[in-house]
Design a protein around this motif. Structure first.
Motif, PDB file in Angstrom:
ATOM      1  N   ILE A 161     -37.167  19.851 -56.989  1.00  0.00           N
ATOM      2  CA  ILE A 161     -36.375  19.966 -55.667  1.00  0.00           C
ATOM      3  C   ILE A 161     -34.568  20.239 -55.669  1.00  0.00           C
ATOM      4  O   ILE A 161     -34.274  21.637 -54.813  1.00  0.00           O
ATOM      5  CB  ILE A 161     -36.761  18.110 -54.370  1.00  0.00           C
ATOM      6  N   VAL A 162     -34.303  19.867 -56.010  1.00  0.00           N
ATOM      7  CA  VAL A 162     -33.006  20.156 -56.378  1.00  0.00           C
ATOM      8  C   VAL A 162     -32.736  22.107 -57.562  1.00  0.00           C
ATOM      9  O   VAL A 162     -32.144  22.457 -56.964  1.00  0.00           O
ATOM     10  CB  VAL A 162     -31.819  18.821 -57.439  1.00  0.00           C
ATOM     11  N   ALA A 163     -33.389  21.164 -58.558  1.00  0.00           N
ATOM     12  CA  ALA A 163     -33.585  22.635 -59.340  1.00  0.00           C
ATOM     13  C   ALA A 163     -33.699  23.881 -58.129  1.00  0.00           C
ATOM     14  O   ALA A 163     -33.240  25.637 -58.039  1.00  0.00           O
ATOM     15  CB  ALA A 163     -34.509  22.621 -60.516  1.00  0.00           C
ATOM     16  N   GLY A 164     -35.489  23.610 -57.247  1.00  0.00           N
ATOM     17  CA  GLY A 164     -35.324  25.360 -56.412  1.00  0.00           C
ATOM     18  C   GLY A 164     -34.154  25.159 -55.336  1.00  0.00           C
ATOM     19  O   GLY A 164     -33.741  26.162 -55.079  1.00  0.00           O
ATOM     20  N   ALA A 165     -32.992  24.205 -54.899  1.00  0.00           N
ATOM     21  CA  ALA A 165     -32.386  24.414 -53.385  1.00  0.00           C
ATOM     22  C   ALA A 165     -30.984  24.930 -54.276  1.00  0.00           C
ATOM     23  O   ALA A 165     -30.695  26.268 -53.864  1.00  0.00           O
ATOM     24  CB  ALA A 165     -31.948  22.854 -53.509  1.00  0.00           C
ATOM     25  N   LEU A 166     -31.205  24.577 -55.479  1.00  0.00           N
ATOM     26  CA  LEU A 166     -30.127  24.962 -56.234  1.00  0.00           C
ATOM     27  C   LEU A 166     -29.870  26.655 -56.724  1.00  0.00           C
ATOM     28  O   LEU A 166     -29.384  27.736 -56.580  1.00  0.00           O
ATOM     29  CB  LEU A 166     -29.327  24.561 -57.613  1.00  0.00           C
ATOM     30  N   THR A 167     -31.294  26.776 -56.918  1.00  0.00           N
ATOM     31  CA  THR A 167     -31.867  28.270 -57.315  1.00  0.00           C
ATOM     32  C   THR A 167     -31.384  29.423 -55.839  1.00  0.00           C
ATOM     33  O   THR A 167     -30.836  30.506 -55.892  1.00  0.00           O
ATOM     34  CB  THR A 167     -32.889  28.311 -58.407  1.00  0.00           C
ATOM     35  N   TYR A 168     -31.561  28.618 -54.772  1.00  0.00           N
ATOM     36  CA  TYR A 168     -32.299  29.345 -53.547  1.00  0.00           C
ATOM     37  C   TYR A 168     -30.672  29.274 -53.338  1.00  0.00           C
ATOM     38  O   TYR A 168     -30.156  30.608 -52.980  1.00  0.00           O
ATOM     39  CB  TYR A 168     -32.377  28.169 -52.627  1.00  0.00           C
ATOM     40  N   THR A 169     -29.961  28.457 -52.932  1.00  0.00           N
ATOM     41  CA  THR A 169     -28.724  28.712 -52.804  1.00  0.00           C
ATOM     42  C   THR A 169     -27.949  29.473 -53.645  1.00  0.00           C
ATOM     43  O   THR A 169     -26.695  30.411 -52.922  1.00  0.00           O
ATOM     44  CB  THR A 169     -27.829  27.241 -53.118  1.00  0.00           C
TER      45      THR A 169
END
Lengths: 206, 206
Positions: A161-169
DNA sequence: CCCCGTATCAAACGAACGTTTGAAGGATAG
DNA sequence: CTATCCTTCAAACGTTCGTTTGATACGGGG
Protein backbone atom coordinates in the motif's frame (compact mmCIF):
# COMPACT_ATOMS: atom_id res chain seq x y z
CA UNK A 1 17.35 25.02 -36.47
CA UNK A 2 15.86 24.40 -33.06
CA UNK A 3 18.00 21.34 -32.35
CA UNK A 4 19.14 21.59 -28.76
CA UNK A 5 22.62 21.29 -27.38
CA UNK A 6 22.05 17.61 -26.52
CA UNK A 7 22.93 14.63 -28.63
CA UNK A 8 20.42 12.78 -30.75
CA UNK A 9 20.29 9.96 -28.22
CA UNK A 10 19.64 12.29 -25.30
CA UNK A 11 17.02 14.26 -27.21
CA UNK A 12 15.20 11.03 -28.05
CA UNK A 13 15.32 9.88 -24.43
CA UNK A 14 13.94 13.19 -23.19
CA UNK A 15 11.14 13.36 -25.71
CA UNK A 16 10.23 9.71 -25.17
CA UNK A 17 10.09 10.22 -21.41
CA UNK A 18 7.70 13.15 -21.73
CA UNK A 19 5.46 11.45 -24.28
CA UNK A 20 5.39 8.10 -22.50
CA UNK A 21 4.36 9.93 -19.34
CA UNK A 22 1.55 11.68 -21.17
CA UNK A 23 0.24 9.01 -23.53
CA UNK A 24 1.63 5.74 -22.24
CA UNK A 25 3.97 3.32 -23.96
CA UNK A 26 1.43 2.07 -26.46
CA UNK A 27 -0.15 5.48 -26.92
CA UNK A 28 2.99 7.43 -27.80
CA UNK A 29 4.33 6.62 -31.27
CA UNK A 30 7.92 6.79 -32.46
CA UNK A 31 6.80 9.39 -34.98
CA UNK A 32 5.60 11.62 -32.13
CA UNK A 33 8.83 11.00 -30.22
CA UNK A 34 11.20 11.70 -33.09
CA UNK A 35 9.20 14.71 -34.17
CA UNK A 36 9.32 16.20 -30.66
CA UNK A 37 13.04 15.43 -30.45
CA UNK A 38 13.69 16.97 -33.88
CA UNK A 39 15.41 13.87 -35.18
CA UNK A 40 14.73 11.51 -38.04
CA UNK A 41 12.28 8.68 -37.51
CA UNK A 42 14.90 6.03 -38.21
CA UNK A 43 17.16 7.39 -35.47
CA UNK A 44 15.31 5.43 -32.79
CA UNK A 45 15.97 2.09 -34.40
CA UNK A 46 19.50 3.11 -35.26
CA UNK A 47 20.43 4.13 -31.72
CA UNK A 48 18.24 1.83 -29.66
CA UNK A 49 17.27 -1.05 -31.94
CA UNK A 50 13.55 -1.08 -31.17
CA UNK A 51 10.81 0.72 -29.32
CA UNK A 52 11.01 -1.78 -26.45
CA UNK A 53 14.72 -1.13 -26.07
CA UNK A 54 14.03 2.59 -26.06
CA UNK A 55 11.57 2.14 -23.21
CA UNK A 56 14.17 0.26 -21.19
CA UNK A 57 16.78 2.92 -21.92
CA UNK A 58 14.43 5.63 -20.64
CA UNK A 59 14.06 3.73 -17.37
CA UNK A 60 17.75 3.01 -17.08
CA UNK A 61 18.80 6.61 -17.50
CA UNK A 62 17.02 7.64 -14.28
CA UNK A 63 16.82 4.44 -12.26
CA UNK A 64 20.54 3.76 -12.13
CA UNK A 65 21.06 6.99 -10.23
CA UNK A 66 17.87 6.78 -8.18
CA UNK A 67 18.64 3.26 -7.04
CA UNK A 68 22.20 4.15 -6.13
CA UNK A 69 21.08 7.10 -4.03
CA UNK A 70 18.47 5.05 -2.27
CA UNK A 71 21.01 2.35 -1.58
CA UNK A 72 23.49 4.86 -0.16
CA UNK A 73 20.84 6.48 2.01
CA UNK A 74 19.74 3.10 3.35
CA UNK A 75 23.34 2.16 4.14
CA UNK A 76 23.59 5.22 6.38
CA UNK A 77 20.39 4.19 8.15
CA UNK A 78 21.71 0.70 8.71
CA UNK A 79 24.97 2.08 10.11
CA UNK A 80 23.08 4.07 12.71
CA UNK A 81 21.85 1.94 15.61
CA UNK A 82 19.45 4.68 16.70
CA UNK A 83 17.80 5.00 13.29
CA UNK A 84 14.02 5.12 13.31
CA UNK A 85 11.32 4.00 10.90
CA UNK A 86 11.09 7.58 9.78
CA UNK A 87 14.77 7.55 8.84
CA UNK A 88 14.30 4.48 6.69
CA UNK A 89 11.26 5.99 5.00
CA UNK A 90 13.25 9.16 4.38
CA UNK A 91 15.94 7.10 2.67
CA UNK A 92 13.29 5.70 0.37
CA UNK A 93 11.32 8.85 -0.29
CA UNK A 94 13.89 11.63 -0.46
CA UNK A 95 15.84 10.48 -3.53
CA UNK A 96 12.62 9.87 -5.45
CA UNK A 97 11.13 13.21 -4.51
CA UNK A 98 14.28 15.06 -5.42
CA UNK A 99 14.07 13.37 -8.78
CA UNK A 100 10.38 14.26 -9.11
CA UNK A 101 11.15 17.91 -8.42
CA UNK A 102 14.20 18.37 -10.62
CA UNK A 103 14.05 20.58 -13.68
CA UNK A 104 15.16 18.11 -16.29
CA UNK A 105 12.13 15.93 -16.92
CA UNK A 106 12.20 14.17 -13.58
CA UNK A 107 8.53 14.90 -13.05
CA UNK A 108 7.67 13.26 -16.35
CA UNK A 109 9.74 10.27 -15.39
CA UNK A 110 7.88 9.82 -12.12
CA UNK A 111 4.54 9.95 -13.92
CA UNK A 112 5.83 7.40 -16.38
CA UNK A 113 6.93 5.20 -13.50
CA UNK A 114 3.51 5.41 -11.88
CA UNK A 115 1.87 4.40 -15.14
CA UNK A 116 4.24 1.48 -15.51
CA UNK A 117 3.46 0.46 -11.94
CA UNK A 118 -0.27 0.46 -12.73
CA UNK A 119 0.10 -1.41 -15.99
CA UNK A 120 1.29 -4.67 -14.44
CA UNK A 121 3.07 -5.46 -17.67
CA UNK A 122 4.96 -8.71 -17.19
CA UNK A 123 7.91 -7.86 -19.40
CA UNK A 124 8.42 -4.49 -17.72
CA UNK A 125 8.03 -5.94 -14.22
CA UNK A 126 10.71 -8.49 -14.85
CA UNK A 127 13.03 -5.86 -16.26
CA UNK A 128 12.56 -3.64 -13.21
CA UNK A 129 12.81 -6.51 -10.74
CA UNK A 130 15.93 -7.96 -12.35
CA UNK A 131 17.75 -4.64 -12.53
CA UNK A 132 16.55 -2.73 -9.51
CA UNK A 133 14.78 -5.23 -7.25
CA UNK A 134 17.70 -5.91 -4.96
CA UNK A 135 17.62 -2.47 -3.37
CA UNK A 136 13.89 -2.78 -2.74
CA UNK A 137 14.54 -6.10 -1.03
CA UNK A 138 17.12 -4.44 1.19
CA UNK A 139 14.49 -1.92 2.24
CA UNK A 140 12.06 -4.73 2.98
CA UNK A 141 14.61 -6.32 5.34
CA UNK A 142 15.10 -3.06 7.23
CA UNK A 143 11.38 -2.43 7.50
CA UNK A 144 10.92 -5.98 8.72
CA UNK A 145 13.39 -5.36 11.52
CA UNK A 146 11.82 -2.04 12.49
CA UNK A 147 8.28 -3.42 12.46
CA UNK A 148 8.98 -6.78 14.05
CA UNK A 149 5.61 -6.76 15.75
CA UNK A 150 3.91 -7.18 12.38
CA UNK A 151 3.72 -10.59 10.77
CA UNK A 152 5.52 -11.06 7.49
CA UNK A 153 2.25 -11.23 5.57
CA UNK A 154 0.89 -8.13 7.24
CA UNK A 155 4.13 -6.24 6.64
CA UNK A 156 4.31 -7.00 2.94
CA UNK A 157 0.73 -6.02 2.48
CA UNK A 158 1.28 -2.68 4.16
CA UNK A 159 4.48 -2.03 2.22
CA UNK A 160 2.50 -2.68 -0.92
CA UNK A 161 0.00 0.00 0.00
CA UNK A 162 2.70 2.44 1.01
CA UNK A 163 4.72 1.88 -2.15
CA UNK A 164 1.62 2.39 -4.25
CA UNK A 165 0.60 5.50 -2.36
CA UNK A 166 4.07 7.00 -2.59
CA UNK A 167 4.43 6.23 -6.26
CA UNK A 168 1.08 7.79 -7.02
CA UNK A 169 1.71 10.81 -4.89
CA UNK A 170 5.19 11.59 -6.04
CA UNK A 171 4.04 11.26 -9.63
CA UNK A 172 1.58 14.05 -8.92
CA UNK A 173 4.14 16.32 -7.34
CA UNK A 174 5.62 17.55 -10.52
CA UNK A 175 2.13 18.76 -11.39
CA UNK A 176 1.20 20.41 -8.09
CA UNK A 177 2.27 23.99 -7.86
CA UNK A 178 3.89 24.79 -4.60
CA UNK A 179 2.46 27.35 -2.21
CA UNK A 180 3.35 30.92 -3.02
CA UNK A 181 6.27 32.38 -1.14
CA UNK A 182 8.02 29.13 -0.36
CA UNK A 183 11.38 28.21 -1.79
CA UNK A 184 11.83 25.00 -3.67
CA UNK A 185 13.99 23.57 -0.92
CA UNK A 186 11.36 24.41 1.71
CA UNK A 187 8.65 22.88 -0.44
CA UNK A 188 10.67 19.70 -0.81
CA UNK A 189 11.31 19.39 2.92
CA UNK A 190 7.68 20.09 3.73
CA UNK A 191 6.57 17.40 1.31
CA UNK A 192 9.08 14.81 2.46
CA UNK A 193 8.22 15.38 6.09
CA UNK A 194 4.52 14.86 5.49
CA UNK A 195 4.98 11.84 3.26
CA UNK A 196 7.24 10.23 5.85
CA UNK A 197 4.80 10.93 8.68
CA UNK A 198 1.90 9.68 6.64
CA UNK A 199 3.62 6.46 5.66
CA UNK A 200 4.95 5.85 9.17
CA UNK A 201 1.50 6.26 10.67
CA UNK A 202 0.06 3.73 8.26
CA UNK A 203 2.84 1.24 8.79
CA UNK A 204 2.77 1.45 12.55
CA UNK A 205 -1.02 1.48 13.02
CA UNK A 206 -2.05 -1.17 15.52
CA UNK B 1 -21.33 -22.01 -31.08
CA UNK B 2 -19.63 -20.74 -27.96
CA UNK B 3 -21.70 -17.56 -27.81
CA UNK B 4 -22.66 -17.02 -24.20
CA UNK B 5 -26.07 -16.38 -22.76
CA UNK B 6 -25.46 -12.63 -22.75
CA UNK B 7 -26.35 -10.15 -25.44
CA UNK B 8 -23.83 -8.89 -27.95
CA UNK B 9 -23.62 -5.58 -26.10
CA UNK B 10 -22.92 -7.23 -22.75
CA UNK B 11 -20.36 -9.60 -24.21
CA UNK B 12 -18.52 -6.66 -25.77
CA UNK B 13 -18.55 -4.75 -22.48
CA UNK B 14 -17.19 -7.73 -20.56
CA UNK B 15 -14.43 -8.48 -23.03
CA UNK B 16 -13.48 -4.82 -23.32
CA UNK B 17 -13.27 -4.48 -19.55
CA UNK B 18 -10.90 -7.44 -19.25
CA UNK B 19 -8.70 -6.37 -22.15
CA UNK B 20 -8.57 -2.70 -21.16
CA UNK B 21 -7.48 -3.81 -17.69
CA UNK B 22 -4.73 -5.95 -19.13
CA UNK B 23 -3.43 -3.88 -22.04
CA UNK B 24 -4.79 -0.38 -21.48
CA UNK B 25 -7.13 1.63 -23.65
CA UNK B 26 -4.65 2.28 -26.42
CA UNK B 27 -3.10 -1.18 -26.14
CA UNK B 28 -6.27 -3.23 -26.52
CA UNK B 29 -7.64 -3.20 -30.05
CA UNK B 30 -11.25 -3.57 -31.12
CA UNK B 31 -10.23 -6.69 -33.00
CA UNK B 32 -9.00 -8.27 -29.77
CA UNK B 33 -12.18 -7.20 -28.01
CA UNK B 34 -14.62 -8.46 -30.61
CA UNK B 35 -12.67 -11.67 -31.03
CA UNK B 36 -12.74 -12.35 -27.27
CA UNK B 37 -16.45 -11.50 -27.19
CA UNK B 38 -17.18 -13.74 -30.17
CA UNK B 39 -18.89 -10.97 -32.11
CA UNK B 40 -18.23 -9.30 -35.42
CA UNK B 41 -15.73 -6.45 -35.57
CA UNK B 42 -18.36 -4.01 -36.78
CA UNK B 43 -20.56 -4.70 -33.76
CA UNK B 44 -18.65 -2.22 -31.61
CA UNK B 45 -19.30 0.70 -33.90
CA UNK B 46 -22.85 -0.44 -34.47
CA UNK B 47 -23.76 -0.66 -30.78
CA UNK B 48 -21.50 2.01 -29.29
CA UNK B 49 -20.56 4.30 -32.15
CA UNK B 50 -16.82 4.45 -31.48
CA UNK B 51 -14.05 3.07 -29.32
CA UNK B 52 -14.19 6.13 -27.07
CA UNK B 53 -17.89 5.62 -26.49
CA UNK B 54 -17.24 1.98 -25.68
CA UNK B 55 -14.71 3.02 -23.04
CA UNK B 56 -17.27 5.33 -21.44
CA UNK B 57 -19.89 2.60 -21.51
CA UNK B 58 -17.56 0.22 -19.72
CA UNK B 59 -17.11 2.78 -16.95
CA UNK B 60 -20.80 3.60 -16.77
CA UNK B 61 -21.88 -0.01 -16.34
CA UNK B 62 -20.03 -0.31 -13.02
CA UNK B 63 -19.74 3.25 -11.75
CA UNK B 64 -23.46 3.97 -11.70
CA UNK B 65 -23.97 1.24 -9.11
CA UNK B 66 -20.72 1.89 -7.23
CA UNK B 67 -21.44 5.57 -6.88
CA UNK B 68 -25.00 4.93 -5.73
CA UNK B 69 -23.84 2.52 -3.05
CA UNK B 70 -21.18 4.89 -1.84
CA UNK B 71 -23.69 7.71 -1.71
CA UNK B 72 -26.17 5.58 0.28
CA UNK B 73 -23.49 4.46 2.72
CA UNK B 74 -22.34 8.03 3.23
CA UNK B 75 -25.92 9.16 3.86
CA UNK B 76 -26.12 6.68 6.74
CA UNK B 77 -22.89 8.06 8.15
CA UNK B 78 -24.18 11.61 7.96
CA UNK B 79 -27.42 10.60 9.69
CA UNK B 80 -25.49 9.22 12.65
CA UNK B 81 -24.18 11.97 14.94
CA UNK B 82 -21.76 9.52 16.59
CA UNK B 83 -20.21 8.40 13.34
CA UNK B 84 -16.42 8.26 13.27
CA UNK B 85 -13.78 8.80 10.62
CA UNK B 86 -13.58 5.05 10.34
CA UNK B 87 -17.28 4.89 9.48
CA UNK B 88 -16.85 7.40 6.69
CA UNK B 89 -13.85 5.53 5.31
CA UNK B 90 -15.85 2.32 5.46
CA UNK B 91 -18.56 3.97 3.39
CA UNK B 92 -15.97 4.81 0.78
CA UNK B 93 -14.00 1.58 0.80
CA UNK B 94 -16.60 -1.16 1.31
CA UNK B 95 -18.60 -0.70 -1.90
CA UNK B 96 -15.43 -0.56 -3.98
CA UNK B 97 -13.92 -3.61 -2.35
CA UNK B 98 -17.09 -5.60 -2.77
CA UNK B 99 -16.96 -4.70 -6.43
CA UNK B 100 -13.29 -5.67 -6.63
CA UNK B 101 -14.05 -9.08 -5.13
CA UNK B 102 -17.17 -9.96 -7.09
CA UNK B 103 -17.08 -12.79 -9.58
CA UNK B 104 -18.25 -10.96 -12.68
CA UNK B 105 -15.22 -9.05 -13.83
CA UNK B 106 -15.21 -6.58 -10.97
CA UNK B 107 -11.52 -7.21 -10.36
CA UNK B 108 -10.73 -6.37 -13.96
CA UNK B 109 -12.77 -3.21 -13.64
CA UNK B 110 -10.84 -2.06 -10.59
CA UNK B 111 -7.55 -2.63 -12.37
CA UNK B 112 -8.89 -0.65 -15.32
CA UNK B 113 -9.91 2.14 -12.97
CA UNK B 114 -6.44 2.26 -11.42
CA UNK B 115 -4.88 2.50 -14.87
CA UNK B 116 -7.25 5.29 -15.83
CA UNK B 117 -6.38 7.08 -12.59
CA UNK B 118 -2.67 6.86 -13.42
CA UNK B 119 -3.12 7.99 -17.01
CA UNK B 120 -4.26 11.53 -16.17
CA UNK B 121 -6.10 11.59 -19.48
CA UNK B 122 -7.96 14.89 -19.69
CA UNK B 123 -10.95 13.60 -21.60
CA UNK B 124 -11.45 10.71 -19.21
CA UNK B 125 -10.98 12.86 -16.13
CA UNK B 126 -13.65 15.24 -17.26
CA UNK B 127 -16.01 12.38 -18.01
CA UNK B 128 -15.50 10.88 -14.54
CA UNK B 129 -15.67 14.23 -12.78
CA UNK B 130 -18.83 15.31 -14.61
CA UNK B 131 -20.66 12.05 -14.01
CA UNK B 132 -19.39 10.86 -10.66
CA UNK B 133 -17.58 13.77 -9.06
CA UNK B 134 -20.47 14.98 -6.93
CA UNK B 135 -20.35 11.98 -4.60
CA UNK B 136 -16.61 12.38 -4.13
CA UNK B 137 -17.22 16.02 -3.20
CA UNK B 138 -19.76 14.88 -0.61
CA UNK B 139 -17.11 12.66 0.93
CA UNK B 140 -14.68 15.55 0.98
CA UNK B 141 -17.18 17.62 2.96
CA UNK B 142 -17.62 14.88 5.55
CA UNK B 143 -13.91 14.32 5.88
CA UNK B 144 -13.40 18.02 6.26
CA UNK B 145 -15.84 18.06 9.19
CA UNK B 146 -14.24 15.04 10.85
CA UNK B 147 -10.71 16.37 10.43
CA UNK B 148 -11.37 20.00 11.23
CA UNK B 149 -7.96 20.35 12.83
CA UNK B 150 -6.35 19.99 9.40
CA UNK B 151 -6.17 22.96 7.08
CA UNK B 152 -8.03 22.67 3.80
CA UNK B 153 -4.83 22.39 1.81
CA UNK B 154 -3.43 19.76 4.14
CA UNK B 155 -6.68 17.77 4.03
CA UNK B 156 -6.93 17.68 0.25
CA UNK B 157 -3.40 16.62 -0.06
CA UNK B 158 -3.90 13.74 2.35
CA UNK B 159 -7.12 12.69 0.67
CA UNK B 160 -5.21 12.61 -2.57
CA UNK B 161 -2.69 10.19 -1.11
CA UNK B 162 -5.38 8.06 0.47
CA UNK B 163 -7.46 7.90 -2.70
CA UNK B 164 -4.39 6.91 -4.70
CA UNK B 165 -3.34 4.29 -2.19
CA UNK B 166 -6.81 2.80 -2.00
CA UNK B 167 -7.26 2.74 -5.75
CA UNK B 168 -3.93 1.04 -6.22
CA UNK B 169 -4.51 -1.44 -3.45
CA UNK B 170 -8.03 -2.44 -4.32
CA UNK B 171 -6.96 -2.91 -7.92
CA UNK B 172 -4.49 -5.49 -6.67
CA UNK B 173 -6.99 -7.35 -4.56
CA UNK B 174 -8.55 -9.25 -7.34
CA UNK B 175 -5.09 -10.64 -8.00
CA UNK B 176 -4.05 -11.49 -4.46
CA UNK B 177 -5.06 -14.93 -3.36
CA UNK B 178 -6.62 -14.93 0.06
CA UNK B 179 -5.14 -16.87 2.94
CA UNK B 180 -6.02 -20.54 2.96
CA UNK B 181 -8.91 -21.55 5.15
CA UNK B 182 -10.67 -18.19 5.21
CA UNK B 183 -14.07 -17.62 3.69
CA UNK B 184 -14.56 -14.91 1.13
CA UNK B 185 -16.67 -12.89 3.52
CA UNK B 186 -14.00 -13.13 6.23
CA UNK B 187 -11.33 -12.14 3.74
CA UNK B 188 -13.37 -9.11 2.71
CA UNK B 189 -13.94 -7.98 6.29
CA UNK B 190 -10.30 -8.51 7.17
CA UNK B 191 -9.24 -6.43 4.18
CA UNK B 192 -11.73 -3.63 4.76
CA UNK B 193 -10.78 -3.38 8.42
CA UNK B 194 -7.11 -3.03 7.64
CA UNK B 195 -7.61 -0.59 4.81
CA UNK B 196 -9.82 1.57 7.01
CA UNK B 197 -7.32 1.51 9.88
CA UNK B 198 -4.44 2.25 7.54
CA UNK B 199 -6.20 5.18 5.92
CA UNK B 200 -7.45 6.57 9.23
CA UNK B 201 -3.97 6.48 10.71
CA UNK B 202 -2.58 8.39 7.77
CA UNK B 203 -5.35 10.97 7.77
CA UNK B 204 -5.19 11.61 11.50
CA UNK B 205 -1.40 11.67 11.87
CA UNK B 206 -0.31 14.79 13.72
C1' DC C 1 -47.60 -11.88 -48.15
C1' DC C 2 -44.60 -8.05 -48.02
C1' DC C 3 -42.39 -4.62 -45.60
C1' DC C 4 -39.38 -2.54 -42.37
C1' DG C 5 -36.47 -1.82 -38.59
C1' DT C 6 -32.87 -4.41 -36.13
C1' DA C 7 -28.84 -7.06 -36.14
C1' DT C 8 -24.91 -9.44 -38.04
C1' DC C 9 -21.61 -10.34 -41.49
C1' DA C 10 -17.36 -10.24 -44.76
C1' DA C 11 -14.87 -6.96 -46.98
C1' DA C 12 -12.73 -2.91 -47.72
C1' DC C 13 -11.30 2.06 -46.50
C1' DG C 14 -7.50 5.36 -45.47
C1' DA C 15 -4.47 6.36 -41.79
C1' DA C 16 -0.95 5.34 -38.62
C1' DC C 17 2.04 2.00 -36.75
C1' DG C 18 7.18 -0.16 -36.00
C1' DT C 19 10.74 -1.31 -38.77
C1' DT C 20 14.03 -1.67 -42.80
C1' DT C 21 16.54 -0.01 -46.70
C1' DG C 22 19.99 2.31 -49.45
C1' DA C 23 21.85 6.48 -50.45
C1' DA C 24 24.03 10.82 -48.85
C1' DG C 25 26.75 13.59 -45.29
C1' DG C 26 30.52 14.61 -42.46
C1' DA C 27 34.37 13.94 -39.69
C1' DT C 28 38.75 11.60 -38.96
C1' DA C 29 42.90 8.79 -39.95
C1' DG C 30 46.29 7.22 -43.27
C1' DC D 1 42.89 13.00 -51.69
C1' DT D 2 41.06 8.73 -50.50
C1' DA D 3 39.13 5.46 -47.53
C1' DT D 4 36.51 4.45 -43.54
C1' DC D 5 33.26 4.71 -40.01
C1' DC D 6 29.43 6.77 -37.78
C1' DT D 7 25.31 9.24 -38.40
C1' DT D 8 21.33 11.16 -40.73
C1' DC D 9 17.99 11.16 -44.21
C1' DA D 10 13.69 10.36 -47.32
C1' DA D 11 11.22 6.67 -48.76
C1' DA D 12 9.17 2.54 -48.57
C1' DC D 13 8.06 -2.06 -46.33
C1' DG D 14 4.19 -4.99 -44.51
C1' DT D 15 0.96 -4.91 -40.63
C1' DT D 16 -2.53 -3.35 -37.82
C1' DC D 17 -5.48 0.22 -36.45
C1' DG D 18 -10.59 2.43 -36.03
C1' DT D 19 -14.18 3.01 -38.97
C1' DT D 20 -17.46 2.51 -42.96
C1' DT D 21 -19.98 0.09 -46.40
C1' DG D 22 -23.42 -2.79 -48.61
C1' DA D 23 -25.28 -7.19 -48.55
C1' DT D 24 -27.72 -10.67 -45.95
C1' DA D 25 -30.60 -12.77 -42.48
C1' DC D 26 -34.26 -12.48 -39.14
C1' DG D 27 -38.91 -11.33 -37.10
C1' DG D 28 -43.23 -9.51 -35.98
C1' DG D 29 -47.25 -5.81 -37.69
C1' DG D 30 -49.82 -4.07 -41.66
Amino acid sequence: MSASQFSTKQRILGAAEALFAQHGFAGASLRQVTSAANVNLAAVNYHFGSKDNLIEAVFRRRLDALNARRHAALAKVEANPAATLEDALDAFIRPALELALDRQGGAAFMRMLARAYAEHDERLRRFLSDNYGHVLREFAVVFHRMLAHLGKEELYWRLDIVAGALTYTMADFGLIKRRAGTSEAAHREYTIEHLVRFAAAGLRAA
